[in-house]
Design an enzyme around this catalytic site. Structure first.
Site, mmCIF file in Angstrom:
data_model
loop_
_atom_site.group_PDB
_atom_site.id
_atom_site.type_symbol
_atom_site.label_atom_id
_atom_site.label_comp_id
_atom_site.label_asym_id
_atom_site.label_seq_id
_atom_site.Cartn_x
_atom_site.Cartn_y
_atom_site.Cartn_z
ATOM 1 N N GLU B 231 38.699 36.081 14.394
ATOM 2 C CA GLU B 231 37.994 35.386 15.747
ATOM 3 C C GLU B 231 36.132 34.968 15.402
ATOM 4 O O GLU B 231 35.095 35.452 14.452
ATOM 5 C CB GLU B 231 37.796 36.776 16.408
ATOM 6 C CG GLU B 231 38.992 36.947 17.898
ATOM 7 C CD GLU B 231 38.430 37.997 19.111
ATOM 8 O OE1 GLU B 231 39.584 38.685 19.850
ATOM 9 O OE2 GLU B 231 37.711 39.494 18.567
ATOM 10 N N HIS B 429 39.685 53.325 15.528
ATOM 11 C CA HIS B 429 39.463 52.364 15.293
ATOM 12 C C HIS B 429 39.769 50.773 16.323
ATOM 13 O O HIS B 429 39.320 50.074 15.716
ATOM 14 C CB HIS B 429 40.818 52.001 14.109
ATOM 15 C CG HIS B 429 42.153 50.965 14.987
ATOM 16 N ND1 HIS B 429 42.897 52.329 15.761
ATOM 17 C CD2 HIS B 429 42.514 50.764 14.490
ATOM 18 C CE1 HIS B 429 44.048 52.183 16.112
ATOM 19 N NE2 HIS B 429 43.975 50.324 15.441
#
Lengths: 483, 506
Positions: B231, B429
């Site tokens: 990303e 996470h």
């Protein structure tokens, strides 16, 4: 000084042949390699061809000269036709010359099956030359007939616009070799919708293939290279009328006769002749219906192109006409390998792999054949490339992404399997084949995001019985679960 | 297994703070320690709904609710401390994802379990910074994305662009990022900013099976598909200016690149091989577990050691993979902006693993002990002054990279002292989804398909269709809730928020 002796030779400039040559060149930069092709060479469009920490190679898209020679300096390309092979003498004889080779890989592909060989209104559409011809003819067409039920036929039916299409298939569902009847049912509604304009601005996620410019010489019928995955890109496949899709499907039929206009007219009574709408060609199907149209497309598969090779050499040939190859891509003749549509895989395959004449397999075989040839020259052991462990193919049908994994139609499993299914109309179709609790294959249509997870589940051979159909429950993030 | 009513189950659960619950022994059989899970109000509701559904047989047979999985882990031999559910905890194979469990290396009965690491060994996140701003990147977003796609192959069946032989793979498995460095794909300082310096020393390529190597060879440098992505992100918020500056983040709108990937098919095969081997050995070693998926072995046994060495090899592979993609990303950016990666300041801020087992030193009841920590869907979060974190982060604590699901925002956190005590230096996470039955629709849309597919003697089982987004149940534990809960619980602190502007995925 003309070169006549080459360490490695490849015949055929399609995806199998070109991949083979690229791989050979990368593995043996100092050895002489020959590529013989009867037509234009397929080239891969990519901005990166080889990346190392120091060197980066760029291939600019539209190069006028043959791309292979420029980027692989140890490769010689000859555009000529092979007339004979003397395998015992390791000699290739062409229209113009003779060459000797150390090891040879034949990647000559297949010749399109044409339902009516002599009729000028029947067009085969399997290779590069025929695509150009098709594009010319469709521009003036109001109605065409497409015979065939494979990938090309399926893609063509969707791509054609502004023209009526009669699609005649011998099966009871469309695209039989690729998808099952349920998926066919899922896709059909797309044919009555307007064709989506292709998203030209979105980035493409994989390597693109095209044909190398206009170096084509008319050498002979059926010598064009097979279509790669991007064959319809940039083509204008529009007819005369102003309708998006107008497709009629005839199921469970074959072609009984193809007749040109006059040929057909004389079979009719006077009254019928007067009432007849005039078309250049008429097709009679086995169900009795006769359709008139501007031309007919025969997308009915290929026959492996072995005629020249079999003239003087005793190759073992499989039932489908392809040269038998073992798990090293070797034919039964010493130092001759085969890859792509011309060969038939005759080793004992992994339970989740099978051969299908696709561009992706041509590429995999071409690459592996090269590694095999080199390892034998160097007296090294070689392990089969992992791509032959599980069948995997990604394509697009009717504007949906289609992923096929493993034995996606339970091929070879007789009745010893069960299916899990998830269908969301207009969005996705997910079908899983299970045997003994283990996933054997899957069809994924639409943006399912499941392909990686399922690839892993098939290869991990995990027992999934405890999940039952919950495995496909959309409320469960299954790819996360097995992460 | 005893079947209880929802009310009965609740007797074993006790709220211990505004954002934490205790799972008492007895919730499932054989619990050696208690469980704990962190949740704010929204997340708490999801946890309890999930449990309630499973009691009322609205559950999903093969998929257990998170609370039960946390408790089953607490029943494993040699577990020490608590079985911890981080705020993003959700159903996973064996262990839940977002479950941390530590085992006492000094206890001969202590076990190691591949389900506590995950199939995608060393699935993790790496963040690169640049000195570009959003206004530099926005106008060329599409070309940049295409350039990244050209460099980084994605999708099923894709093959890596960086040439790799079987010998290269052996060396990569053994050396991890040291291989990349030697081959010229990494900068020396990249290693400094990576857990384990990008190489687990106990790796042994011989403990990685041939099949795993065959799966891994063509996939090196590829992104795969699914929830892995690269990303391009921009800094959206800075909560801790001091920490941000230490990471080289100066201002909002600064462009970063996040790489989220793991060990692909190689990791999957290593885990699969170990599960098979350990299942066989459990009878021999008389190890009993509440769930077959919790297959495990004594740490010192042959199977246990083999797994840890193979796991380390797979972890090394994943670091090489993220490093290769770092290299390719740097190339893509450099080309795009007619500069060099150096001039663009494309340094690695940090690289974290969230599927891994580590041997670490921790204080338990005042005494220092050597523990084997399973972090599955859980990220290490060491506090300031910890010896294992790089010099430049000594004052701030270890950066913790939290990738939201693709397309949503991401965070950088820092580790805390409190986290060290409560969760052995572990935090969340990312995001997750609770099990939840949507109201089933009487939906006969698919009968045409079913009829077409029907064949004699073949059983077809049908799952419900995928609901459109708006209709989907609110079972989603979004990353912001998760991160805020960690912050409130004091086990890690928010430093930076990032938002994506382009995504590369299969």
């Amino acid at each position: 000084m003309m070169e006549h002796e080459f360490k490695y030779a490849v015949i055929g400039g399609g995806i199998a042949g070109v991949t083979c040559v690229e791989q050979l060149s990368a593995l043996c930069p100092d050895d002489k390699i020959l590529l013989i092709t009867a037509s234009s060479v397929v080239k891969a469009i990519t901005n990166i061809s080889k990346v190392t920490s120091i060197l980066e190679d760029f291939c600019v898209v539209e190069k006028p000269s043959v791309y292979i020679s420029e980027n692989c300096p140890n490769v010689t390309v000859k555009q000529t036709r092979v007339t004979n092979l003397q395998a015992q003498k390791h000699k290739i004889i062409t229209d113009e010359d003779e060459y000797e080779y150390g090891k040879l890989c034949v990647c000559m592909g297949g010749t399109p099956n044409i339902i009516s060989k002599n009729c000028s209104y029947v067009l085969g559409i399997r290779d590069t030359e025929s695509v150009q011809e098709f594009q010319k003819r469709i521009a003036n067409a109001q109605r065409i007939m497409i015979i065939g039920n494979g990938g090309i036929a399926t893609e063509l039916v969707y791509e054609v616009e502004d023209c009526e299409v009669i699609w005649a298939i011998k099966d009871k569902s469309i695209s039989k070799s690729f998808i099952d009847a349920g998926a066919a049912e899922f896709l059909l509604p797309q044919l009555s919708q307007d064709k989506q304009s292709s998203t030209g601005s979105a980035p493409t996620k994989r390597r693109k293939y095209t044909i190398d410019g206009n170096k084509f010489r008319d050498i002979g019928h059926g010598t064009g290279t097979a279509l790669g995955p991007d064959w319809s890109e940039g083509l204008l496949l529009k007819g005369l009328d102003k309708i998006s899709h107008n497709v009629k499907i005839e199921y469970n039929v074959e072609v009984e006769a193809v007749m040109e206009k006059d040929e057909y007219r004389i079979t009719l009574t006077d009254a019928e002749q007067d009432a007849l709408s005039v078309w250049p060609v008429y097709v009679k199907l086995t169900n009795g219906t006769v359709y008139g149209c501007d031309f007919v497309v025969s997308a009915t598969g290929v026959t492996p192109n072995t005629e020249t090779l079999l003239k003087n050499n005793k190759f073992e040939v499989a039932e489908d006409g392809g040269l038998k190859v073992n798990d090293k891509m070797q034919t039964n003749i010493l130092d001759v390998y085969a890859a792509g549509d011309i060969c038939s895989a005759f080793w004992n395959p992994s339970p989740t792999w099978f051969q299908m004449r696709l561009w992706s397999q041509a590429r995999q075989m071409g690459s592996y054949a090269a590694k095999s040839m080199v390892s034998h020259t160097r007296n090294q052991d070689i392990l089969m490339d992992f791509c032959f462990e599980m069948f995997a193919h990604v394509t697009r049908f009717f504007n949906y992404k289609v992923v096929l994994l493993g034995r996606y139609n339970a091929q070879g499993l007789s009745t010893n399997y069960e299916l899990l299914l998830r269908v969301t109309k207009g969005k996705e179709y997910v079908k899983v084949v299970l045997k003994g609790g283990q996933m054997q294959g899957a069809i994924l249509i639409g943006e399912t995001d499941l392909e990686e997870t399922f690839e892993n589940l098939i290869l991990n051979k995990m027992d999934l019985s405890r999940y039952g159909e919950d495995l496909l429950d959309p409320n469960i993030d299954i790819e996360d679960y097995f992460d | 297994m005893v079947i209880r009513t929802y009310n009965e189950e609740q007797q074993y659960l006790e709220k211990i703070s505004s954002c934490a619950w205790k799972i008492k022994k007895g919730f499932v059989p054989n619990m050696k320690v208690e469980g704990v899970f962190y949740a704010n109000d929204a997340l708490e509701k999801l946890m309890f709904d999930e449990l309630k559904n499973s009691c009322h047989s609205q559950g999903f047979g093969g998929f257990l609710p998170g609370m039960k999985q946390i408790a089953n882990v607490a029943a494993l031999p040699g577990i020490i401390g608590k079985s911890v559910g981080l705020p993003d905890v959700h159903a996973g194979y064996g262990f839940a994802i977002g479950n941390m469990a530590a085992f006492d290396m000094g206890d001969p009965k202590a076990i190691v379990s591949p389900g506590g690491v995950g199939f995608d060994i060393n699935c993790g996140v790496r963040l690169l910074r640049t000195n570009l701003s959003e206004k530099d990147v926005s106008p060329v977003k599409e070309q940049l994305a295409q350039s990244l796609f050209d460099h980084i192959p994605v999708g099923v069946g894709s093959k890596g662009v960086i040439p790799m032989t079987a010998k290269d793979l052996e060396e990569a498995l053994e050396m991890g990022m040291d291989w990349s460095l030697r081959e010229g794909y990494a900068w020396a300082e990249d290693k400094e900013h990576c857990e384990e310096y990008g190489r687990m020393l106990q790796a042994d390529p011989a403990k990685v099976s041939m099949r795993a190597k065959k799966r891994g060879l063509p996939q090196l440098g590829t992104l795969g598909a699914g929830n892995h992505y690269v990303e391009i992100q921009v800094v959206d918020e800075i909560y801790n200016k001091f920490a941000a500056n230490k990471m080289g983040i100066e201002h909002k709108g600064q462009v970063c690149v996040m790489i989220h990937s793991g060990s692909r098919g190689l990791g999957h095969q290593v885990a699969t091989d170990a599960l098979v081997a350990m299942e066989k050995a459990m009878k021999r070693d008389k190890i009993e577990v509440n769930d077959r998926q919790l297959a495990c072995a004594h740490i010192r046994s042959q199977e246990g050691q083999d797994y840890l060495k193979g796991m380390a090899g797979a972890a090394n592979y994943a670091w090489v993979n993220r490093t290769s993609m770092t290299f390719l990303t740097r190339q893509a950016f450099a080309k795009m902006f007619h500069s060099t990666p150096d001039d663009l300041d494309m340094h690695v801020i940090y690289d974290v693993s969230h599927n891994i087992a580590k041997v670490e030193e921790h204080f338990v009841e005042g005494k220092q002990r050597t523990l084997l920590l399973h972090r599955k869907g859980s990220t290490r979060a060491f506090p300031p002054h910890h010896p294992l974190i790089p010099v430049d982060y000594q004052l701030t604590g270890q950066p913790v990279l939290i990738g939201g699901t693709m397309g949503t925002c991401s965070y950088i956190l820092t580790g805390t002292e409190r986290g060290m005590l409560e969760t052995f230096g572990s935090t969340c996470h990312g995001a997750g989804r609770a099990l939840s039955r949507a109201k089933s629709r009487r939906n006969l849309d698919y009968t045409d398909v079913l009829d077409a597919l029907a064949e004699k003697g073949i059983s077809i089982r049908v799952a419900s269709p995928k609901l459109v987004m708006e209709e989907a149940p609110q079972s989603y534990k979004n990353v912001t809730d998760v991160v805020d809960t960690c912050h409130a619980a004091g086990i890690s602190e928010k430093a930076i928020k990032l938002r994506p502007i382009a995504v590369i995925k299969g």
